[in-house]
Design an enzyme around this catalytic site. Structure first.
Site, mmCIF file in Angstrom:
data_model
loop_
_atom_site.group_PDB
_atom_site.id
_atom_site.type_symbol
_atom_site.label_atom_id
_atom_site.label_comp_id
_atom_site.label_asym_id
_atom_site.label_seq_id
_atom_site.Cartn_x
_atom_site.Cartn_y
_atom_site.Cartn_z
ATOM 1 N N ASP A 149 82.505 -1.413 -43.645
ATOM 2 C CA ASP A 149 83.378 -1.257 -42.307
ATOM 3 C C ASP A 149 82.588 -1.302 -41.376
ATOM 4 O O ASP A 149 81.294 -0.872 -41.527
ATOM 5 C CB ASP A 149 84.585 -0.246 -42.497
ATOM 6 C CG ASP A 149 85.474 -0.719 -43.517
ATOM 7 O OD1 ASP A 149 85.769 -1.601 -43.832
ATOM 8 O OD2 ASP A 149 86.251 0.483 -43.727
ATOM 9 N N TYR B 255 78.662 6.105 -53.034
ATOM 10 C CA TYR B 255 78.798 6.336 -51.529
ATOM 11 C C TYR B 255 78.646 7.662 -51.074
ATOM 12 O O TYR B 255 78.923 8.481 -52.171
ATOM 13 C CB TYR B 255 80.207 5.711 -51.032
ATOM 14 C CG TYR B 255 80.488 4.203 -50.878
ATOM 15 C CD1 TYR B 255 80.199 3.679 -49.634
ATOM 16 C CD2 TYR B 255 80.765 3.462 -51.949
ATOM 17 C CE1 TYR B 255 80.344 2.508 -49.490
ATOM 18 C CE2 TYR B 255 80.721 2.156 -52.002
ATOM 19 C CZ TYR B 255 80.753 1.421 -50.687
ATOM 20 O OH TYR B 255 80.810 0.261 -50.596
#
Length: 269
Positions: free
Chosen positions: A51, A108
């Site tokens: 993103d 992540y």
């Protein structure tokens, strides 16, 4: 010939990895440099999307070209790239290996700091919270482990072929001062917005705004939280991509929060 590029980038100045109209992306920035340098149009196939504002301390893309990329080209390419994008390795691979489809696991990390710090504002997420119940957040995170349907925690579930993910690690850490929190999550795949939605809900659990039962009910019922909110993007890093044919170390320089604190894992008795 197919080449894998191992890179890192700081996402603060970009609208994510993927090229898009009227927005600066990491993909476009790299393709422009490679096309100019190699004197041909280059298209990069990335290992996934990130993103706007999200970072990556380990990212891979591949390109297909007819000519061999010589080792000495590594340094001039880095000089031409913006300072917030770096190439670490260029590796020739078999043509069947694919940057996105061949990845077996993705990791992540999400970083939180609880006091305002101008030097962390673009590499960690500020949440003014002094009494987060991190043990309760870890208890909620334990619900995520295994093969489950994460439809409730996806921005666009109908755009995916399916919404099942296999989560192999979901661990909170805290530093010795108690002012910094890290969440590490590893799985075979992730859905659009999934980690930031999960992170927001886990923070809500830690703030005692929602119960463990409510969090679990969303997961089991596949009903999204109402409202559906996302955690801040700047705390999120794509930290590691695993391939069966390639093993390269991620750069800590592009994820300084990993090494500047002594992290202690949160355990549930």
């Amino acid at each position: 010939m197919r080449y894998f590029f191992h890179i890192g980038y700081k996402g603060s100045s970009y609208r994510g990895w993927q090229k898009q109209v009227n927005a600066k992306s990491v993909q476009e920035s790299i393709e422009d440099v490679l096309s100019n340098f190699l004197k041909q149009e280059i298209h990069c196939i990335g290992c996934g999307r990130t993103d706007a504002g999200v970072h990556s301390s380990q990212y891979y893309f591949h390109i297909d070209i007819k000519e061999k990329i010589e080792d000495h080209l590594f340094f001039p390419l880095n000089r031409m790239l913006p300072p917030d994008i770096a190439i670490y390795h260029i590796t020739k691979v078999d043509h069947k290996n694919h940057a996105q489809n061949s990845a077996t696991e993705r990791t992540y990390n999400y970083f939180i700091h609880t006091r305002k710090n101008p030097f962390l504002s673009k590499i960690s997420a500020l949440y003014h919270i002094t009494d987060l119940d991190v043990k309760k957040m870890q208890e909620a995170a334990n619900y995520l482990l295994g093969k489950k349907d994460f439809r409730a925690f996806c921005k666009t579930p109908d755009r995916h072929n399916h919404t099942e993910c296999d989560i192999r690690k979901a661990q909170f850490y805290i530093d010795k001062t108690g002012k910094f929190i890290r969440f590490e999550i590893r799985g075979n795949r992730f859905l659009k917005g999934m980690i930031r939605i999960l992170m927001h809900e886990l923070i809500e659990v830690g703030k005692n705004k929602i119960t463990l039962q409510q969090f679990q009910n969303c997961l089991l019922s596949k009903t999204p939280p109402n409202p559906l909110n996302l955690a801040y993007p700047q705390g999120l890093y794509l930290s590691e991509i695993s391939y069966p044919f390639l093993k390269q170390q991620a750069s800590e320089e592009f994820c300084p929060m990993l090494k500047i604190h002594q992290w202690r894992a949160i355990k549930i008795n």
